[in-house]
Motif scaffolding. Structure first.
Motif, PDB file in Angstrom:
ATOM      1  N   SER A 100       0.814  -1.214   0.000  1.00 18.77           N
ATOM      2  CA  SER A 100       0.000   0.000   0.000  1.00 18.77           C
ATOM      3  C   SER A 100       0.849   1.267   0.000  1.00 18.77           C
ATOM      4  O   SER A 100       0.487   2.254  -0.632  1.00 18.77           O
ATOM      5  CB  SER A 100      -0.946   0.001   1.200  1.00 18.77           C
ATOM      6  OG  SER A 100      -0.218  -0.011   2.406  1.00 18.77           O
ATOM      7  N   TYR A 103       2.148   1.743  -3.472  1.00 19.26           N
ATOM      8  CA  TYR A 103       1.034   2.168  -4.314  1.00 19.26           C
ATOM      9  C   TYR A 103       0.751   3.650  -4.097  1.00 19.26           C
ATOM     10  O   TYR A 103       0.554   4.407  -5.043  1.00 19.26           O
ATOM     11  CB  TYR A 103      -0.206   1.323  -3.996  1.00 19.26           C
ATOM     12  CG  TYR A 103      -1.425   1.712  -4.791  1.00 19.26           C
ATOM     13  CD1 TYR A 103      -1.557   1.318  -6.121  1.00 19.26           C
ATOM     14  CD2 TYR A 103      -2.438   2.477  -4.232  1.00 19.26           C
ATOM     15  CE1 TYR A 103      -2.676   1.677  -6.858  1.00 19.26           C
ATOM     16  CE2 TYR A 103      -3.554   2.835  -4.951  1.00 19.26           C
ATOM     17  CZ  TYR A 103      -3.673   2.431  -6.267  1.00 19.26           C
ATOM     18  OH  TYR A 103      -4.773   2.796  -6.990  1.00 19.26           O
ATOM     19  N   ASN A 106       3.449   5.790  -5.678  1.00 18.12           N
ATOM     20  CA  ASN A 106       3.282   5.784  -7.129  1.00 18.12           C
ATOM     21  C   ASN A 106       2.134   6.705  -7.545  1.00 18.12           C
ATOM     22  O   ASN A 106       2.268   7.477  -8.505  1.00 18.12           O
ATOM     23  CB  ASN A 106       3.040   4.354  -7.627  1.00 18.12           C
ATOM     24  CG  ASN A 106       3.092   4.256  -9.123  1.00 18.12           C
ATOM     25  OD1 ASN A 106       3.764   5.036  -9.792  1.00 18.12           O
ATOM     26  ND2 ASN A 106       2.367   3.296  -9.671  1.00 18.12           N
TER      27      ASN A 106
END
Length: 140
Positions: A100, A103, A106
């Motif tokens: 997470s 993510y 990103n």
């Protein structure tokens, strides 16, 4: 004991703290990446099982090797947990890779790229921006 009871929340926090101390300071497995952190722990209400969400900052290969190293050291980790925590049962630990944070980083990078692209596009066409503001003033 309900899953979200205060007692269960305290046990989760205590197991997370001890687990991170054990992984950081006591395990000498070279497969375990130094930038490994325990993101969350979910201990079942009956204290039989535990899910440990592990985040590894590094390549995909280092993530997989860290999870393999933790799974092989599960017996030692469980024994240390039993020694450090006074629980009726010491839970059986399942290590789950948590991506997470990666993510989120990103997504943040993608948002920054879009904002930068919009900003550079806006400076290229300053006439277009002035025209847009003039149109909104006429409408009011």
């Amino acid at each position: 004991m309900r899953k979200n009871s205060i007692k269960n929340t305290r046990i989760n926090a205590e197991v997370q703290k001890e687990l991170s101390n054990i992984i950081r300071g006591e395990i000498k497995d070279p497969r375990i990446h130094p930038m490994t952190s325990v993101m969350a722990v979910e201990v079942a209400p009956d204290l039989k099982t535990c899910k440990a969400f592990i985040s590894v900052l590094g390549s995909e290969e280092s993530k997989q090797s860290t999870i393999k190293g933790l799974k092989s050291a599960e017996g030692y980790i469980r024994r240390q947990l039993a020694k450090n925590l006074n629980l009726r049962n010491t839970p059986e630990i399942r290590f789950i890779l948590d991506e997470s944070i990666e993510y989120g980083v990103n997504m943040s990078r993608l948002i920054d790229d879009v904002i930068e692209h919009d900003h550079s596009k806006g400076t290229e066409s300053e006439d277009g921006e002035k025209q847009d503001t003039a149109e909104t003033e006429d409408e009011e």
